[in-house]
Design an enzyme around this catalytic site. Sequence first.
Site, PDB file in Angstrom:
ATOM      1  N   CYS A  62       0.330  -0.840  -0.398  1.00  0.00           N
ATOM      2  CA  CYS A  62       0.472  -0.439   0.170  1.00  0.00           C
ATOM      3  C   CYS A  62       0.565   1.438   0.421  1.00  0.00           C
ATOM      4  CB  CYS A  62      -0.956   0.032   1.259  1.00  0.00           C
ATOM      5  SG  CYS A  62      -1.567   1.416   1.178  1.00  0.00           S
ATOM      6  N   CYS A  69      -2.614  15.469   2.483  1.00  0.00           N
ATOM      7  CA  CYS A  69      -3.422  15.237   1.291  1.00  0.00           C
ATOM      8  C   CYS A  69      -4.078  16.351   1.362  1.00  0.00           C
ATOM      9  CB  CYS A  69      -4.063  13.921   2.299  1.00  0.00           C
ATOM     10  SG  CYS A  69      -5.357  14.264   0.617  1.00  0.00           S
ATOM     11  N   CYS A  73     -10.682  15.238   3.901  1.00  0.00           N
ATOM     12  CA  CYS A  73     -12.137  14.393   4.213  1.00  0.00           C
ATOM     13  C   CYS A  73     -12.662  14.224   5.329  1.00  0.00           C
ATOM     14  CB  CYS A  73     -11.933  12.945   3.607  1.00  0.00           C
ATOM     15  SG  CYS A  73     -12.288  12.917   1.712  1.00  0.00           S
ATOM     16  N   CYS A  76     -11.069  10.969   7.930  1.00  0.00           N
ATOM     17  CA  CYS A  76     -10.032  10.586   7.672  1.00  0.00           C
ATOM     18  C   CYS A  76      -8.967  11.237   8.541  1.00  0.00           C
ATOM     19  CB  CYS A  76      -9.628  10.716   5.908  1.00  0.00           C
ATOM     20  SG  CYS A  76      -8.089   9.766   5.081  1.00  0.00           S
ATOM     21  N   GLY A 119      -2.132  10.317   0.912  1.00  0.00           N
ATOM     22  CA  GLY A 119      -2.463  10.830  -0.813  1.00  0.00           C
ATOM     23  C   GLY A 119      -3.544  10.761  -1.215  1.00  0.00           C
ATOM     24  N   GLU A 120      -3.761  12.147  -2.132  1.00  0.00           N
ATOM     25  CA  GLU A 120      -4.949  11.749  -3.151  1.00  0.00           C
ATOM     26  C   GLU A 120      -3.986  11.328  -3.938  1.00  0.00           C
ATOM     27  OE1 GLU A 120      -8.530  10.797  -3.562  1.00  0.00           O
ATOM     28  OE2 GLU A 120      -7.028  10.990  -6.170  1.00  0.00           O
ATOM     29  N   SER A 151      -6.735   3.902  -5.638  1.00  0.00           N
ATOM     30  CA  SER A 151      -8.352   4.322  -4.813  1.00  0.00           C
ATOM     31  C   SER A 151      -8.101   6.452  -5.335  1.00  0.00           C
ATOM     32  CB  SER A 151      -7.753   3.458  -3.193  1.00  0.00           C
ATOM     33  OG  SER A 151      -8.468   4.746  -2.764  1.00  0.00           O
ATOM     34  N   SER A 174     -13.370   5.879  -4.175  1.00  0.00           N
ATOM     35  CA  SER A 174     -14.523   6.323  -2.743  1.00  0.00           C
ATOM     36  C   SER A 174     -15.454   6.920  -2.336  1.00  0.00           C
ATOM     37  CB  SER A 174     -12.600   7.351  -1.819  1.00  0.00           C
ATOM     38  OG  SER A 174     -12.260   6.692  -1.440  1.00  0.00           O
ATOM     39  N   LEU A 175     -16.644   6.604  -2.063  1.00  0.00           N
ATOM     40  CA  LEU A 175     -17.567   7.294  -3.019  1.00  0.00           C
ATOM     41  C   LEU A 175     -18.146   7.710  -1.025  1.00  0.00           C
ATOM     42  CD1 LEU A 175     -19.452   7.487  -4.751  1.00  0.00           C
ATOM     43  CD2 LEU A 175     -20.371   5.808  -4.585  1.00  0.00           C
ATOM     44  N   HIS A 176     -18.832   6.541  -0.451  1.00  0.00           N
ATOM     45  CA  HIS A 176     -18.553   7.014   1.051  1.00  0.00           C
ATOM     46  C   HIS A 176     -20.093   7.287   0.863  1.00  0.00           C
ATOM     47  CE1 HIS A 176     -14.443   5.631   1.375  1.00  0.00           C
ATOM     48  NE2 HIS A 176     -14.299   6.928   0.992  1.00  0.00           N
ATOM     49  N   ASN A 250     -12.131   3.316  10.853  1.00  0.00           N
ATOM     50  CA  ASN A 250     -12.263   2.707  12.479  1.00  0.00           C
ATOM     51  C   ASN A 250     -11.574   3.890  12.530  1.00  0.00           C
ATOM     52  OD1 ASN A 250     -10.346   0.397  11.823  1.00  0.00           O
ATOM     53  ND2 ASN A 250      -9.872   1.652   9.661  1.00  0.00           N
TER      54      ASN A 250
HETATM   55  N1  SAH Z   1      -7.286   9.508  -1.463  1.00  0.00           N
HETATM   56  C1  SAH Z   1      -7.643   8.759  -1.882  1.00  0.00           C
HETATM   57  C2  SAH Z   1      -6.237   6.930  -1.151  1.00  0.00           C
HETATM   58  C3  SAH Z   1      -6.313   6.937  -0.023  1.00  0.00           C
HETATM   59  S1  SAH Z   1      -7.420   7.231   0.921  1.00  0.00           S
HETATM   60  C4  SAH Z   1      -8.976   7.654  -1.572  1.00  0.00           C
HETATM   61  O1  SAH Z   1      -9.568   8.170  -0.653  1.00  0.00           O
HETATM   62  O2  SAH Z   1      -9.563   6.939  -1.863  1.00  0.00           O
HETATM   63  C5  SAH Z   1      -7.431   4.986   1.197  1.00  0.00           C
HETATM   64  C6  SAH Z   1      -8.744   4.212   1.374  1.00  0.00           C
HETATM   65  O3  SAH Z   1      -9.110   4.711   3.452  1.00  0.00           O
HETATM   66  C7  SAH Z   1     -10.039   5.395   0.706  1.00  0.00           C
HETATM   67  O4  SAH Z   1     -11.159   4.057   0.688  1.00  0.00           O
HETATM   68  C8  SAH Z   1     -10.383   6.096   2.372  1.00  0.00           C
HETATM   69  O5  SAH Z   1     -11.850   6.059   2.758  1.00  0.00           O
HETATM   70  C9  SAH Z   1     -10.552   5.240   3.450  1.00  0.00           C
HETATM   71  N2  SAH Z   1     -10.442   5.843   5.191  1.00  0.00           N
HETATM   72  C10 SAH Z   1     -10.105   6.659   5.229  1.00  0.00           C
HETATM   73  N3  SAH Z   1     -10.542   7.127   6.405  1.00  0.00           N
HETATM   74  C11 SAH Z   1     -10.991   6.167   7.193  1.00  0.00           C
HETATM   75  C12 SAH Z   1     -11.326   5.650   8.159  1.00  0.00           C
HETATM   76  N4  SAH Z   1     -11.110   6.065   9.453  1.00  0.00           N
HETATM   77  N5  SAH Z   1     -11.433   4.611   8.472  1.00  0.00           N
HETATM   78  C13 SAH Z   1     -11.744   3.254   7.393  1.00  0.00           C
HETATM   79  N6  SAH Z   1     -11.204   4.064   5.802  1.00  0.00           N
HETATM   80  C14 SAH Z   1     -10.750   4.858   5.696  1.00  0.00           C
HETATM   81 FE1  SF4 Z   2      -8.470  10.687   3.477  1.00  0.00          FE
HETATM   82 FE2  SF4 Z   2      -8.065   9.923   0.988  1.00  0.00          FE
HETATM   83 FE3  SF4 Z   2      -9.547  12.288   1.911  1.00  0.00          FE
HETATM   84 FE4  SF4 Z   2      -7.032  12.310   1.500  1.00  0.00          FE
HETATM   85  S1  SF4 Z   2      -8.476  11.912   0.119  1.00  0.00           S
HETATM   86  S2  SF4 Z   2      -9.112  13.050   3.158  1.00  0.00           S
HETATM   87  S3  SF4 Z   2      -6.515  10.375   1.596  1.00  0.00           S
HETATM   88  S4  SF4 Z   2      -9.948   9.989   2.736  1.00  0.00           S
END
Ligand code: SAH
Ligand code: SF4
Length: 308
Positions: A62, A69, A73, A76, A119-120, A151, A174-176, A250
């Site tokens: 990974c 980043c 979000c 995160c 990071g993104e 991702s 990463s839809l959420h 988490n």
């Molecule tokens: N920036 C990119 C890649 C890094 S994050 C992205 O957001 O896709 C990688 C994964 O970790 C993403 O799917 C993100 O949503 C998830 N993630 C971030 N914070 C989290 C948390 N607190 N609990 C579970 N997953 C989390």
């Molecule tokens: Fe975290 Fe990915 Fe959002 Fe950046 S884009 S803040 S790494 S979940």
Amino acid sequence: MLAGAGEPAYRADQARRWFWQQLAPAGETVKYLFKLRDSRTIETVVMHYPGTSNSRSRTTICVSSQVGCPIGCSFCATGQSGFDRNLSEAEIVDQFLAVSRDLAERERSLTNVVFMGMGEPMNNYAAVVGAIRRWADSRTLNFSPRRVTISTIGLVPYVERLSEEGLPVNLAISLHAPDDDLRSSMIPVNRKYPIAAIIAAAKAHSERTGRRTSYEYVLLEGVNDSLEQARRLARLVNHRLSHVNLIPMNRIEGSPLAPPSKARSQAFQAILQEAGISTTIRATRGLDIDAACGQLRARELQSSLSRA
Ligand code: SAH
Ligand code: SF4
């Protein structure tokens, strides 16, 4: 094996290993903290999944694409701690090389790469795609882009550019959230690139390359975990080669956000499955890729410093 693979133009020890720790009892998850030349730190995680009767063993790295980043979000830890800088192509390539050397000592090699560290990746497009092409170069590692997953939070123009290049990487979107109001409240950049545009771009990438799109959905209790939201989600991602990955959140320090109960996560999953959407729940908290990526950095840094 890296020996004889031919060194790229830059030196592989550019991102020298500074600290690493075995997280899982059997050594199945290892986290590396790399110190960069400007003393900033990034993390890289390696997970080994033993084979079963119908699947081969996998060793997944990974990788990080940025220090911090800029997307911010709400759920995160990386996003909450701000943004420092992009990684260079070499710094991304080197995460793979340094880990491969370590694994080679144990007669293992990497089988998969996921850009799910800090990071993104689409916010550092040229370096990320450059690194993927380096790994793929038959004169060096010959590591297929089909074994790489990017991702992304869904920076639409870059997802489109990726599929125009025809690079056969897998996408994890990463839809959420299943509606724009909610998603914008969790992920500010959704105001610029809303859900429909992201899914259209991901779908086009899958159609063009034949690669899978997985939709990542961090489950947050009382926020995005209702059964009605599951039904909406099912309608959105109902296309060929799509898969949903549910990730019970988490917890992060200082945030009231929390994961739902196991029963709620399973009820959410059941609705997607009844709608014919292939869906998994990422079960093992703490040691799995999401727990290991991005979120433990601050704490690890502190403990490694206090040990030093
Ligand atoms: N920036 C990119 C890649 C890094 S994050 C992205 O957001 O896709 C990688 C994964 O970790 C993403 O799917 C993100 O949503 C998830 N993630 C971030 N914070 C989290 C948390 N607190 N609990 C579970 N997953 C989390
Ligand atoms: Fe975290 Fe990915 Fe959002 Fe950046 S884009 S803040 S790494 S979940």
